[in-house]
Design an enzyme around this catalytic site. Structure first.
Site, PDB file in Angstrom:
ATOM      1  N   LYS A 102       0.867  -1.186   0.000  1.00  0.00           N
ATOM      2  CA  LYS A 102       0.000   0.000   0.000  1.00  0.00           C
ATOM      3  C   LYS A 102       0.892   1.222   0.000  1.00  0.00           C
ATOM      4  O   LYS A 102       2.043   1.161   0.460  1.00  0.00           O
ATOM      5  CB  LYS A 102      -0.874   0.028   1.252  1.00  0.00           C
ATOM      6  CG  LYS A 102      -2.098   0.896   1.119  1.00  0.00           C
ATOM      7  CD  LYS A 102      -3.216   0.157   0.404  1.00  0.00           C
ATOM      8  CE  LYS A 102      -4.485   0.964   0.332  1.00  0.00           C
ATOM      9  NZ  LYS A 102      -5.630   0.143  -0.040  1.00  0.00           N
TER      10      LYS A 102
HETATM   11  P1  NAD Z   1     -13.247   7.730  -2.266  1.00  0.00           P
HETATM   12  O1  NAD Z   1     -12.200   8.763  -2.097  1.00  0.00           O
HETATM   13  O2  NAD Z   1     -13.848   7.489  -3.606  1.00  0.00           O
HETATM   14  O3  NAD Z   1     -14.478   8.013  -1.263  1.00  0.00           O
HETATM   15  C1  NAD Z   1     -14.312   8.231   0.107  1.00  0.00           C
HETATM   16  C2  NAD Z   1     -15.622   8.791   0.633  1.00  0.00           C
HETATM   17  O4  NAD Z   1     -15.558   8.909   2.055  1.00  0.00           O
HETATM   18  C3  NAD Z   1     -15.967  10.187   0.109  1.00  0.00           C
HETATM   19  O5  NAD Z   1     -17.352  10.262  -0.138  1.00  0.00           O
HETATM   20  C4  NAD Z   1     -15.594  11.094   1.287  1.00  0.00           C
HETATM   21  O6  NAD Z   1     -16.290  12.328   1.280  1.00  0.00           O
HETATM   22  C5  NAD Z   1     -16.036  10.202   2.418  1.00  0.00           C
HETATM   23  N1  NAD Z   1     -15.501  10.589   3.717  1.00  0.00           N
HETATM   24  C6  NAD Z   1     -14.267  11.028   4.035  1.00  0.00           C
HETATM   25  N2  NAD Z   1     -14.195  11.301   5.344  1.00  0.00           N
HETATM   26  C7  NAD Z   1     -15.423  11.022   5.854  1.00  0.00           C
HETATM   27  C8  NAD Z   1     -15.989  11.119   7.143  1.00  0.00           C
HETATM   28  N3  NAD Z   1     -15.285  11.538   8.193  1.00  0.00           N
HETATM   29  N4  NAD Z   1     -17.279  10.737   7.301  1.00  0.00           N
HETATM   30  C9  NAD Z   1     -18.001  10.301   6.250  1.00  0.00           C
HETATM   31  N5  NAD Z   1     -17.522  10.199   5.018  1.00  0.00           N
HETATM   32  C10 NAD Z   1     -16.251  10.562   4.823  1.00  0.00           C
HETATM   33  O7  NAD Z   1     -12.613   6.380  -1.665  1.00  0.00           O
HETATM   34  P2  NAD Z   1     -13.051   4.885  -1.948  1.00  0.00           P
HETATM   35  O8  NAD Z   1     -12.193   4.351  -3.033  1.00  0.00           O
HETATM   36  O9  NAD Z   1     -14.523   4.792  -2.048  1.00  0.00           O
HETATM   37  O10 NAD Z   1     -12.561   4.166  -0.606  1.00  0.00           O
HETATM   38  C11 NAD Z   1     -13.385   4.127   0.560  1.00  0.00           C
HETATM   39  C12 NAD Z   1     -12.855   3.041   1.488  1.00  0.00           C
HETATM   40  O11 NAD Z   1     -12.872   1.787   0.811  1.00  0.00           O
HETATM   41  C13 NAD Z   1     -11.412   3.245   1.957  1.00  0.00           C
HETATM   42  O12 NAD Z   1     -11.289   2.761   3.263  1.00  0.00           O
HETATM   43  C14 NAD Z   1     -10.625   2.363   0.994  1.00  0.00           C
HETATM   44  O13 NAD Z   1      -9.388   1.952   1.528  1.00  0.00           O
HETATM   45  C15 NAD Z   1     -11.588   1.200   0.847  1.00  0.00           C
HETATM   46  N6  NAD Z   1     -11.384   0.398  -0.361  1.00  0.00           N
HETATM   47  C16 NAD Z   1     -11.424   0.957  -1.605  1.00  0.00           C
HETATM   48  C17 NAD Z   1     -11.261   0.155  -2.720  1.00  0.00           C
HETATM   49  C18 NAD Z   1     -11.382   0.701  -4.121  1.00  0.00           C
HETATM   50  O14 NAD Z   1     -11.384  -0.108  -5.055  1.00  0.00           O
HETATM   51  N7  NAD Z   1     -11.502   1.988  -4.331  1.00  0.00           N
HETATM   52  C19 NAD Z   1     -11.021  -1.221  -2.570  1.00  0.00           C
HETATM   53  C20 NAD Z   1     -10.998  -1.763  -1.291  1.00  0.00           C
HETATM   54  C21 NAD Z   1     -11.189  -0.941  -0.185  1.00  0.00           C
END
Ligand code: NAD
Length: 409
Positions: A102
């Site tokens: 990561k």
């Molecule tokens: P992203 O940046 O697209 O979205 C993140 C979202 O969280 C946004 O809507 C943001 O406004 C919101 N957010 C941030 N702080 C917040 C808070 N305090 N309260 C409420 N909402 C809040 O990111 P993503 O890719 O959707 O990733 C989200 C989670 O999923 C992360 O933990 C990431 O590690 C995990 N994840 C993502 C993927 C992927 O393929 N993108 C895969 C596995 C896990």
């Protein structure tokens, strides 16, 4: 407690039930390599911008390192270590031929122009290109990064090593990406949620949900659950929450978010806070934002009966104990959100074969792999009398440990 310690706590809970020597434990939890690079760029203002980039390569016993790149002001080496370690266990739980890594950049992408973001990404690749690559370490999107950032990574990497689209996944479909990758994590969360509800004797249809985070993962999760008749009572993002006791109209919400860039202000629901969302009476709570959301105090207030961890590391160990004592079922991140890395694997395979698969094939194979992994984790949890999290770690530790032993120390 910091994030890496929390991940190792979960590792140790599982390892305690296995025949693991102390030295083997140390080898499995310690990252193989940690890169920390200064990424200095010229900002649009003409000033110099100083940023720090990280890449932690945790374990590659089962294949090349694999994991996302996060652009966020809170990125630091401890968080990268924790997330890299989770990737090792995640790729093992769903049996992909990868290890875990990561990385990320300590920056606030919302305050950068598009050209600053591009310069930052290209400079980062200039610093780490010798340590990544199709057979070494394959980055992917995470919080604050998207398909465009992955396209810049591929393009910059090519300047040093030639045409190798498999050096990064999550690319745009028009630029060597895969059908289904953007939706893959949310699609996977919906599959795992459906399977867990089935075990509990319920259907998605008629079940109520609250989803924290409406970015890539949260929004696709909402769409797939709503399409099966699930009632999404509340969603939130960094600016606040919206809720509707009759269920939000997700298509209308998406139209609002496309224009406003946030869920707040949506006319089809009432404004609320993130804390209200986490503690509201729903059947299923889905954290899909950042890590460390549930501490013990917050966990005591949670009313949902099922938590599906779409985000990485949302639950601190003391909150996990509270959930367990309250009889709340928790589906762990390393299983629930593995859909993204599964379709990243399909993208990598397509790139290596210079061949494209149709969306139907990708979604079918993703579903088969996720249902199979869910069944193995659930059966292990029943057989050993442990939580789904401990069962998932036991499955993963067994696989990584066997690969280590077979490959030779
Ligand atoms: P992203 O940046 O697209 O979205 C993140 C979202 O969280 C946004 O809507 C943001 O406004 C919101 N957010 C941030 N702080 C917040 C808070 N305090 N309260 C409420 N909402 C809040 O990111 P993503 O890719 O959707 O990733 C989200 C989670 O999923 C992360 O933990 C990431 O590690 C995990 N994840 C993502 C993927 C992927 O393929 N993108 C895969 C596995 C896990």
């Amino acid at each position: 407690m910091q994030a890496f310690e929390a991940t190792n706590h979960y590792f140790d809970q599982a390892a305690a039930r296995m025949d693991l020597t102390g030295n083997m434990r140390t080898m499995m939890v310690t990252p193989d390599r940690e890169l920390r690079v200064e990424v200095a760029i010229e900002m649009d203002s003409g000033q110099i911008g100083n940023f720090i980039g990280y890449r932690v390569q945790h374990d590659n016993a089962r294949g090349p390192f694999k994991g996302g790149l996060r652009y966020h002001p809170h990125v630091d080496v401890d968080e990268a270590r924790s997330l890299a370690s989770l990737m090792t266990w995640k790729t093992a739980v769903v049996d992909l031929p990868y290890g875990g890594a990561k990385g990320g950049m300590n920056c606030d992408p919302s305050k950068l122009s598009r050209s600053e973001l591009e310069r930052l990404t290209r400079k980062f690749v200039q610093q780490i290109h010798d340590f990544i690559g199709p057979d070494k370490d394959i980055p992917a999107p995470d919080v604050g990064t998207d398909a465009q950032v992955m396209a810049w990574i591929m393009n910059e990497y090519a300047k040093y090593h030639g045409f190798h689209p498999a050096c990064v996944t999550g690319k745009p479909v028009e630029y060597h990406g895969s059908a289904g990758r953007e939706a893959a994590t949310g699609y996977g969360v919906s599959i795992i949620t459906r399977e867990t509800l089935k075990i509990l004797g319920r259907l998605v249809a008629g079940t109520t949900f609250a989803i924290q985070g409406y970015g890539n993962v949260g929004s696709y999760t909402a769409r797939f659950l709503a399409a099966q008749g699930g009632k999404i009572l509340a969603v939130s993002d960094a600016f606040g929450a919206v809720s509707n006791p009759d269920g939000l109209d997700i298509a209308a919400l998406d139209a609002h978010v496309a224009a406003a860039r946030k869920v707040v202000g949506f006319q089809g629901g009432d404004a609320g806070s993130n804390e209200q969302l986490l503690t509201m009476p729903v059947d299923v709570l889905i954290p899909a934002a950042l890590g460390g959301v549930f501490d013990a105090a917050m966990a005591k207030e949670v009313q949902a009966k099922l938590i599906v961890e779409a985000a990485n590391g949302p639950t601190w160990p003391e909150a996990d104990e509270v959930f367990s004592s309250k009889g709340i079922v928790v589906v762990p991140d390393i299983l629930a959100n593995a859909g993204g890395v599964i379709v990243s694997y399909f993208e990598w395979v397509q790139n290596l074969q210079h061949f494209r698969w149709p969306l139907e094939q990708i979604q079918r194979e993703q579903e088969t792999r996720m249902v199979d992994s869910f069944t193995k984790v659930y059966e292990m949890s029943q057989r050993k009398g442990v939580s789904m999290r401990t069962a998932a770690f036991m499955l993963a530790i067994g696989r990584v440990g066997r690969a280590r032993a077979l490959g030779g120390i």
